[in-house]
Design a protein around this motif. Structure first.
Motif, PDB file in Angstrom:
ATOM      1  N   TYR A  96       3.840 -13.495  -5.577  1.00  0.00           N
ATOM      2  CA  TYR A  96       3.931 -12.318  -5.903  1.00  0.00           C
ATOM      3  C   TYR A  96       2.710 -11.289  -4.940  1.00  0.00           C
ATOM      4  CZ  TYR A  96       6.793 -12.866  -9.707  1.00  0.00           C
ATOM      5  OH  TYR A  96       7.995 -13.121 -10.632  1.00  0.00           O
ATOM      6  N   GLY A  97       1.635 -12.172  -4.618  1.00  0.00           N
ATOM      7  CA  GLY A  97       0.726 -11.554  -3.773  1.00  0.00           C
ATOM      8  C   GLY A  97       1.395 -10.885  -2.576  1.00  0.00           C
ATOM      9  N   LEU A 140       4.585 -10.503  -2.071  1.00  0.00           N
ATOM     10  CA  LEU A 140       5.380  -9.480  -2.296  1.00  0.00           C
ATOM     11  C   LEU A 140       4.675  -8.272  -2.288  1.00  0.00           C
ATOM     12  CD1 LEU A 140       8.104 -10.830  -4.764  1.00  0.00           C
ATOM     13  CD2 LEU A 140       8.162 -10.514  -2.636  1.00  0.00           C
ATOM     14  N   ALA A 141       3.614  -8.238  -2.944  1.00  0.00           N
ATOM     15  CA  ALA A 141       2.734  -6.732  -2.927  1.00  0.00           C
ATOM     16  C   ALA A 141       2.219  -6.563  -1.615  1.00  0.00           C
ATOM     17  CB  ALA A 141       1.482  -7.105  -3.998  1.00  0.00           C
ATOM     18  N   ASN A 196       5.349  -5.032   0.229  1.00  0.00           N
ATOM     19  CA  ASN A 196       5.333  -3.679  -0.169  1.00  0.00           C
ATOM     20  C   ASN A 196       4.330  -2.617   0.302  1.00  0.00           C
ATOM     21  OD1 ASN A 196       7.312  -3.438  -2.263  1.00  0.00           O
ATOM     22  ND2 ASN A 196       5.846  -3.897  -3.931  1.00  0.00           N
ATOM     23  N   ARG A 197       3.105  -3.080   0.622  1.00  0.00           N
ATOM     24  CA  ARG A 197       2.080  -2.240   1.043  1.00  0.00           C
ATOM     25  C   ARG A 197       1.934  -2.061   2.733  1.00  0.00           C
ATOM     26  NH1 ARG A 197      -3.678  -2.713   2.077  1.00  0.00           N
ATOM     27  NH2 ARG A 197      -3.430  -5.067   2.607  1.00  0.00           N
ATOM     28  N   ALA A 250      16.086   2.428   0.523  1.00  0.00           N
ATOM     29  CA  ALA A 250      15.417   1.684  -0.308  1.00  0.00           C
ATOM     30  C   ALA A 250      14.778   2.713  -1.336  1.00  0.00           C
ATOM     31  CB  ALA A 250      14.524   0.769   0.236  1.00  0.00           C
ATOM     32  N   ARG A 280      17.780  -2.222   3.705  1.00  0.00           N
ATOM     33  CA  ARG A 280      17.619  -0.893   3.008  1.00  0.00           C
ATOM     34  C   ARG A 280      16.351  -0.278   3.450  1.00  0.00           C
ATOM     35  NH1 ARG A 280      20.539   0.380  -1.035  1.00  0.00           N
ATOM     36  NH2 ARG A 280      19.012   0.993  -2.237  1.00  0.00           N
ATOM     37  N   GLU A 314      -0.387   1.025   6.501  1.00  0.00           N
ATOM     38  CA  GLU A 314      -0.321   0.913   5.001  1.00  0.00           C
ATOM     39  C   GLU A 314       0.496   1.948   4.546  1.00  0.00           C
ATOM     40  OE1 GLU A 314      -3.284  -0.411   1.689  1.00  0.00           O
ATOM     41  OE2 GLU A 314      -3.701   1.907   2.442  1.00  0.00           O
ATOM     42  N   ARG A 315       1.663   1.794   3.551  1.00  0.00           N
ATOM     43  CA  ARG A 315       2.283   2.527   3.326  1.00  0.00           C
ATOM     44  C   ARG A 315       2.548   2.841   1.624  1.00  0.00           C
ATOM     45  NH1 ARG A 315       8.528   1.620   2.321  1.00  0.00           N
ATOM     46  NH2 ARG A 315       8.435   0.359   0.503  1.00  0.00           N
ATOM     47  N   ASP A 316       2.854   4.168   1.120  1.00  0.00           N
ATOM     48  CA  ASP A 316       2.961   3.799  -0.198  1.00  0.00           C
ATOM     49  C   ASP A 316       4.363   3.702  -0.626  1.00  0.00           C
ATOM     50  OD1 ASP A 316       4.290   6.516   0.160  1.00  0.00           O
ATOM     51  OD2 ASP A 316       2.776   7.592  -0.788  1.00  0.00           O
ATOM     52  N   ALA A 317       4.572   4.066  -2.015  1.00  0.00           N
ATOM     53  CA  ALA A 317       6.022   3.672  -2.526  1.00  0.00           C
ATOM     54  C   ALA A 317       6.970   4.385  -1.953  1.00  0.00           C
ATOM     55  CB  ALA A 317       6.234   3.661  -3.943  1.00  0.00           C
ATOM     56  N   ILE A 370       0.202   5.666   4.777  1.00  0.00           N
ATOM     57  CA  ILE A 370      -1.070   6.103   4.319  1.00  0.00           C
ATOM     58  C   ILE A 370      -2.222   6.255   5.580  1.00  0.00           C
ATOM     59  CG2 ILE A 370      -3.081   5.633   2.617  1.00  0.00           C
ATOM     60  CD1 ILE A 370      -0.434   6.283   1.163  1.00  0.00           C
TER      61      ILE A 370
END
Lengths: 633, 383
Positions: free
Chosen positions: A49-50, A52-53, A56-57, A92, A128, A224-227, A232
């Motif tokens: 999960y780390g 995956l986070a 995400n980031r 996405a 996506r 670094e991007r946000d959702a 960012i």
């Protein structure tokens, strides 16, 4: 305390102990289950999960490189990079539930039908998370509105990007080409080369051929991007982008303008639909001008062409998107007599001695078929010079008959017919040089003798592209070196250093004795001096060349065939056609010309007047009218 | 009427008790654990308040405000003699229903949801208060029937009592909170001593009604949310999005977490509405497995003290209130955390103390204050 109701339940209290305990057990089970699941997620699979986070980031994002520019041989700008707004969507980040709302909003703002936006969104080939282009070259005020309402339009991004702007537009579209989005079906392959889902690539012309040089190399940055996908901050620049190299074309914009002016004059006057003018330097193979009409505006593509505009171009029967100078092959007609004459001389069936003659006749008979002279009279006995000068069909029938089809093909191939010239433009046709082997392969039988006659005068199965024909005459003009035609002279680095300098590329030294070539050059001059080309001889410069009238298609009600007009010419620098010092060769081709005279000759003449800035005007307006002079050759 | 008759005795009892005895009866541990949990909640508000948590209007400053109000509410409820609540049980019930009806009439939630009522610019969720009020009313009813607890009529009566508020919450629509009412109903009856046989029958009947409710009561979006936790990947951008991002947040926290305000899932908005029902995911991301266990420990300790108050209570009313609050807390803990870690459907139930929300915090403070009041007013403390 002895108040009544407090005692009411005393007997029951002890009875409830198991229930309290059971409840405590439930609490323990609940907390235990939650803890176990947490342990699984956070400790056992924490690394997963780390990751995956982190995915995400952190995003590796390409930094586009500035695309290289193009100049003509005198440094005139042919391409600019101009800023433009584009609207793109990251699927996405666009929830399905909001999609209809977002699509209809965009449709209203951009003036694009919902259907087209939905198609763009669904066509996205990549993941996506890849941006999908919805609109290019969006007006600044619309772009501002869309970026301001960003929150109402999840997944929609407005970006400033560089788009191509072609100051010369239609004049050079066929050569310069244009860039466009990477086709979905090519993306898989191109991804390995660093192309993105929503990336521009040269689609045709020099933009496509020199894609690798022009593109440069994209850089990479870690962001670094946000959702919602917004950047960012930049974490690091992994690789700086490298600006693409620029091209210096061999083309001279002024020559191109002159060529277009000359052919437009004739086409407008005679109501022609398609035509080609190519100008090259026979000593180097450099293309100075290449006009193929009708043309199109490559800026339409650079701005993101609308479906309607594209359909209009595709459905045009005269195929404006096609470069007719290289991508189409036509019967070369009498210009091909260069091959027949060269072969006859080189193989010794005829000689350059002016007293070596063959009898031209009203017609030749082969079995029961009559093969007519184009004027149906002939000129009596002709040597090679006069035969080429009058463009006698019966003379060259006889030479072709003596050579035979395979030997004729041999000399045709020497001149580069039947194979692409290798010009640095896409989609070149190869033309056709008929042989027995070829006919066996296609029709299962050998060439008939009559077909050899036809092949000797550039009819029948012979086809050639305009560039092939010009290149053959260029080889004649330069003394036997068949060079690769080139449209790019030099490749320059962004700093202006020469990365690749121009050098002529030899395809082959013709296996033809030099005196044979000299004879054919002199014969080409005879075409002019004998006034087969009317007043071309009156120009204050020495021009040599050969006209052609190539029949095609079906006979009309009077038994006449439509025809294309050709004229291939070169200008000996010294004014002496015996010398191989020509630095200018010009070819004109008029598709389905059906004019009173040979319109191609008039086009070349007009071009030469403009090129050399001659203060004479010898254009024969009366020849450039819609008619069928039939067999003017 | 009988209650009023007892009034002079109670005044006398209170008056004769020394101050030191009163403070001795105050359950400091209960207050401590609740206070620590509230601190956790304010801490999470801090981490969710962006770069300027101290400016007015942030989740953090509002959290501090609600905490102050909750402390006052707790103190007032503790000093107030809980026995008055029995006196006013029926009016309270009517007020309760009135508040829920007001929610329906004035509620201004998003997308046709009438959960929140805005009072002086502050959103308030009456259904949170309704939970505590319903517990009080239920406790009064069960206490009055303590000699007939094993009869079916008690269960039916309690059911009739709880059904109106439950239904009013359900039509808001707030499925999650209505389920909390169900948990309170079963929990109070179980600990309060209702007939296990009839309770079993009741549970079976409810289970049998589930398919009917699925077909006729639940709306499509509710069903979708309920089943999406089984396979969040089926619609990763839609109903499964929260679940996936929530589990990524939890899992990426690891053993010790990323540190307060360092959770990327939180700070970069990958987990939307992090300040509401999914706040435990952020807690797990930033404070890790260890932080989550500490919170669980605090909940266990608090539940222990709550149940202890009930057990020590000489009064069946106190017993039932404690049982109701304990049931409510356990159920919300299970469903909220279970939702965050992907083993429970998404129902929108807050995690007591930790989820930001004034109504939730104040209700639990009032509930615990009543428990303190009960504790303070027992004649003979046993432990």
């Amino acid at each position: 305390m002895s108040t009544g109701y407090l005692l009411e339940d005393q007997p029951t209290r002890g009875r409830l102990l198991p229930r309290f305990l059971a409840f405590a057990v439930i609490v323990v089970l609940v907390v235990g289950a939650l803890s176990a699941r947490l342990f699984y997620l956070q400790v056992s699979r924490g690394g997963y999960y780390g990751g995956l986070a982190q995915d995400n980031r952190v995003l590796l994002q390409p930094i586009p490189s500035a695309r290289g520019l193009m100049y003509d041989r005198h440094g005139r700008e042919l391409v600019r990079n101009v800023p433009a707004f584009s609207v793109r969507v990251r699927p996405a980040d666009l929830p399905l539930s909001k999609r209809p709302h977002v699509v209809s909003q965009l449709s209203t703002l951009l003036g694009i039908p919902d259907v087209e936006i939905n198609e763009s969104l669904d066509r996205g080939a990549g993941s996506r998370f890849d941006l999908v282009r919805v609109a290019s070259d969006v007006p600044p005020d619309i772009a501002r509105v869309i970026s301001e309402t960003h929150l109402d339009l999840p997944g929609v991004e407005v970006a400033i990007e560089a788009r191509r702007d072609y100051p010369q537009g239609p004049l050079l579209s066929q050569l310069v080409g244009y860039t466009g989005p990477v086709a979905a079906e090519d993306l898989e392959e191109l991804k390995d080369q660093g192309y993105l889902n929503d990336d521009a690539i040269g689609r045709t012309g020099a933009e496509a051929v020199y894609e690798k040089e022009l593109r440069g190399a994209y850089g990479v940055e870690q962001i670094e991007r946000d959702a919602s996908g917004r950047k960012i901050r930049v974490l690091s620049t992994v690789r700086e982008p490298r600006t693409g190299n620029s091209l210096e074309l061999s083309v001279d914009v002024q020559a191109q303008r002159n060529a277009e002016k000359a052919i437009r004059w004739a086409m407008d006057l005679a109501g022609l639909k398609r035509g080609v003018v190519v100008v090259m330097n026979p000593q180097t193979g450099e293309i100075l001008a290449m006009v193929s009409l009708p043309t199109y505006d490559n800026n339409l593509f650079a701005r993101g062409i609308s479906n309607a505009d594209f359909q209009e171009l595709v459905k045009d029967p005269d195929q404006p998107l096609l470069n007719h100078a290289i991508s189409e092959q036509y019967p070369p007609g009498s210009t091909y007599k260069l091959v027949t004459g060269t072969g006859g001389l080189a193989d010794g069936y005829i000689s350059s001695d002016p007293s070596n003659k063959l009898l031209s006749q009203p017609f030749l008979t082969l079995g029961t078929t009559k093969f007519y002279e184009w004027n149906q009279r002939g000129w009596g006995r002709l040597n090679i010079y006069d035969a080429f000068g009058h463009s006698s069909d019966t003379y060259f029938f006889q030479v072709a008959g003596m050579l035979g089809i395979d030997r004729l093909a041999h000399w045709a191939r020497q001149y580069g017919f039947g194979e692409p010239t290798g010009i640095d433009l896409p989609a070149e046709a190869r033309g056709n040089v008929p042989t027995n082997e070829w006919k066996q392969g296609v029709f299962g039988e050998d060439i008939f003798p009559g077909e050899t006659y036809q092949a000797g005068i550039g009819q029948g199965y012979d086809t050639a592209t305009p560039i092939q024909l010009l290149n053959a005459y260029a080889a004649l003009a330069n003394g036997g070196r068949l060079l690769k035609p080139q449209i790019v002279r030099r490749i320059l680095s962004p700093e202006g250093q020469v990365v690749r300098d121009f050098k002529p590329e030899l395809i082959r030294e013709l296996d033809v004795p030099k005196d044979v070539l000299r004879t054919m050059r002199e014969a080409s001059r005879r075409v002019v001096t004998i006034r087969h080309t009317y007043n071309l001889v009156d120009l204050p410069i020495v021009v040599a060349g050969k006209s052609g009238t190539a029949e095609f298609g079906r006979r009309d009600e009077q038994g006449r065939l439509p025809f294309h007009s050709w004229f291939a010419a070169f200008v000996p620098k010294s004014g002496n056609p015996s010398a191989a010092d020509s630095e200018l060769a010009v070819l004109a081709f008029a598709f389905d010309s059906r004019t009173k005279g040979n319109v191609a000759t008039e086009i070349v003449k007009y071009y030469l007047q403009l090129h050399y800035e001659l203060d004479v005007d010898l254009r024969n307006f009366d020849l450039v009218v819609r008619d069928n002079f039939y067999r003017g050759n | 009427m009988g209650v009023l008759r007892l009034e002079p005795t109670r005044v006398h009892t209170w008056a004769t008790r020394s101050v030191s005895t009163v403070w001795g009866l105050f359950d400091w541990q209960l207050a401590l654990y609740a206070g620590l949990l509230a601190v956790v909640g304010v801490t999470m508000a801090y981490t969710n308040s962006g770069s300027t948590p101290l400016t007015p209007g942030t989740t953090f400053t509002r959290g501090l405000m609600w905490l102050a109000i909750a402390i006052i509410a707790f103190a007032l409820a503790a000093s107030f003699d809980y026995r008055w609540l029995r006196t006013f049980a029926w009016p309270i019930y009517l007020v309760n229903l009135g508040l829920l009806l007001t929610s329906l009439a004035l509620g201004d939630g998003v997308g046709g949801v009438a959960r929140w009522v805005t009072i002086f610019g502050v959103q308030f969720q009456f259904s949170e208060i309704a939970k505590i009020l319903t517990i009080i009313v239920l406790a009064n009813f069960l206490a009055s029937r303590s000699n007939r607890l094993s009869s079916l009529s008690t269960i039916v009566g309690a059911g009739l009592l709880i059904l109106p508020p439950l239904a009013l919450v359900l039509v808001q629509p707030d499925l999650g909170t209505s389920l909390v009412f169900g948990a309170i109903f079963l929990g109070t009856l179980f600990i309060g001593g209702a007939s296990l046989r009839w309770l079993g029958v009741t549970v079976a009947a409810i289970a049998a009604a589930v398919p009917l409710a699925w077909m006729y009561v639940l709306k499509d979006y509710q069903k979708q949310r309920l089943v999406s936790f089984l396979d969040p990947a089926a619609d990763p951008q839609g109903s499964g999005y929260h679940l996936i991002q929530s589990q990524i947040a939890v899992g990426s926290g690891g053993m010790f977490g990323k540190g307060l305000t360092n959770g990327s899932q939180n700070q970069l908005d990958f987990l939307p509405v992090q300040s509401t029902d999914f706040v435990f995911a952020i807690l797990s991301e930033e404070l890790g497995f260890v932080g989550a266990l500490v919170v669980f420990g605090l909940f266990c300790a608090l539940l222990w003290r709550v149940l202890l108050v009930g057990w020590r209570s000489q009064d069946p009313f106190g017993l039932v209130v404690a049982a109701g609050i304990a049931s409510m807390v356990v159920f919300q803990l299970l469903v909220n955390v279970g939702m965050v870690i992907g083993i429970m459907p998404i129902t929108g139930i807050p995690l007591p103390f930790v989820t930001h929300g004034g109504a939730s915090l104040i209700s639990i403070a009032v509930g615990l204050g009543i428990l303190e009041s009960i504790n303070l007013r027992q004649a003979k403390p046993k432990w």
